[in-house]
Design a protein around this motif. Structure first.
Motif, short mmCIF file in Angstrom:
data_model
loop_
_atom_site.label_atom_id
_atom_site.label_comp_id
_atom_site.label_asym_id
_atom_site.label_seq_id
_atom_site.Cartn_x
_atom_site.Cartn_y
_atom_site.Cartn_z
N ALA A 66 0.84 -1.20 0.00
CA ALA A 66 0.00 0.00 0.00
C ALA A 66 0.87 1.25 0.00
N ARG A 67 0.31 2.33 -0.54
CA ARG A 67 0.92 3.66 -0.41
C ARG A 67 0.33 4.28 0.86
N VAL A 68 1.18 4.57 1.82
CA VAL A 68 0.71 4.87 3.17
C VAL A 68 0.98 6.32 3.55
N THR A 69 -0.05 6.95 4.08
CA THR A 69 0.07 8.22 4.78
C THR A 69 -0.31 7.96 6.23
N ALA A 70 0.52 8.41 7.16
CA ALA A 70 0.29 8.17 8.58
C ALA A 70 0.28 9.50 9.31
N VAL A 71 -0.68 9.66 10.23
CA VAL A 71 -0.78 10.90 11.00
C VAL A 71 -0.94 10.58 12.48
N VAL A 90 4.47 10.85 6.61
CA VAL A 90 4.06 10.96 8.01
C VAL A 90 3.87 12.44 8.35
N ARG A 91 2.68 12.76 8.91
CA ARG A 91 2.35 14.16 9.19
C ARG A 91 1.69 14.29 10.55
N PRO A 99 -5.78 17.43 7.28
CA PRO A 99 -5.30 18.32 6.21
C PRO A 99 -5.27 17.65 4.84
N PHE A 100 -6.38 16.99 4.49
CA PHE A 100 -6.45 16.28 3.22
C PHE A 100 -7.73 16.65 2.48
N ALA A 101 -7.65 16.60 1.17
CA ALA A 101 -8.82 16.88 0.35
C ALA A 101 -9.84 15.75 0.46
N ASP A 102 -11.07 16.04 0.08
CA ASP A 102 -12.10 15.01 0.02
C ASP A 102 -11.62 13.85 -0.85
#
Length: 266
Positions: A66-71, A90-91, A99-102
């Motif tokens: 998977a392409r992962v974004t972690a907060v 990571v944010r 802080p992400f678009a729909d």
């Protein structure tokens, strides 16, 4: 008072990333395989791991391609996860405003997060906003029954006659059952919501487990940290006595853990 619970959570977890990672993180990690599997994470999936902590669920999703974004809401957790997850984005982000678009992600996961936010319904609605139509959510919370993982600490506090401080309670609560957690997802707009219980035995060294409390991690850590040295010593004596009765054949604590896993579709 609005914001009191969230402020309390920020205070409890401030600077605790390393201490959590070496103590209680192993307990929470046990739910990750089923959580990530339920999310549908696979090669090419855009996945958001909210409340990532040290990045355990994110790492599992990365291993699946998977392409992962972690907060995470706690800066020390963000720093630790970023160090642990060079292949992820990571944010710092705090529910219920991301802080992400729909429709940014195919799936979202939240491992033991929604009981740490003041308005879990608003948090779930925000997670739905950033999920693409047809996408999934998979989330866990601790079950309201059959969960003995913190009982040894509670019993030690009782035996030491420690008066518990009054902490802010979750103002928007929900039943920690499969039906109750699934119902919370449905109220936030998720469809096909369902829940099931996860049970396992957490095995951990007694001293390692005690360090979580002694190092100020989570609510139990806050209680222990507020005691004078003699009070901490008394709690530890009772903890050692109680832990001896919970030790399995492998020489480690054997603690009955129970969580609820809920899934839904956008």
């Amino acid at each position: 008072m609005a914001g009191e619970f969230d402020a309390h959570e920020r205070e409890i977890w401030a600077g605790r990333a390393e201490a959590y990672a070496r103590t209680f993180a192993g307990l929470c990690a046990a739910a990750v395989p089923e959580l990530v599997a339920a999310s549908g994470a696979a090669g090419g999936t855009d996945l958001l791991d909210v409340g990532t902590g040290p990045g355990t669920a994110a790492a599992a999703a990365l291993r699946l391609g998977a392409r992962v974004t972690a907060v995470d809401a706690e800066p020390s957790m963000v720093a630790l996860a970023a160090a642990n997850l060079p292949a992820a984005t990571v944010r710092h982000a705090v529910l219920p405003e991301l802080p992400f678009a729909d429709a940014s992600f195919d799936t979202v996961v939240a491992n033991f997060v929604l009981n740490h936010v003041e308005d879990p319904r608003a948090a779930l609605a925000e997670l739905r906003r950033v999920t693409r139509p047809g996408g999934r959510i998979a989330a866990t919370v601790w079950a309201s029954s059959a969960n003995g993982v913190m009982k040894v600490f509670g019993d030690a506090l009782d035996a030491a006659e420690v008066e518990r401080p009054v902490f802010p309670t979750l103002p928007v609560d929900f039943p920690r059952t499969p039906e109750g957690f699934a119902g919370l997802l449905a109220e936030a707009g998720w469809t096909e919501a369902s829940g099931r219980e996860l049970r396992w035995t957490h095995r951990v060294g007694a001293e390692e487990y005690w360090r979580g409390a002694a190092d100020g991690v989570a609510t139990i850590g806050r209680v222990v940290a507020a005691q004078p040295p003699a009070g901490v010593a008394s709690i530890k004596r009772h903890y050692d006595r109680l832990a001896a009765g919970l030790t399995g054949p492998d020489g480690r604590l054997a603690l009955a853990a129970a969580a609820v896993l809920a899934v839904g579709r956008r």
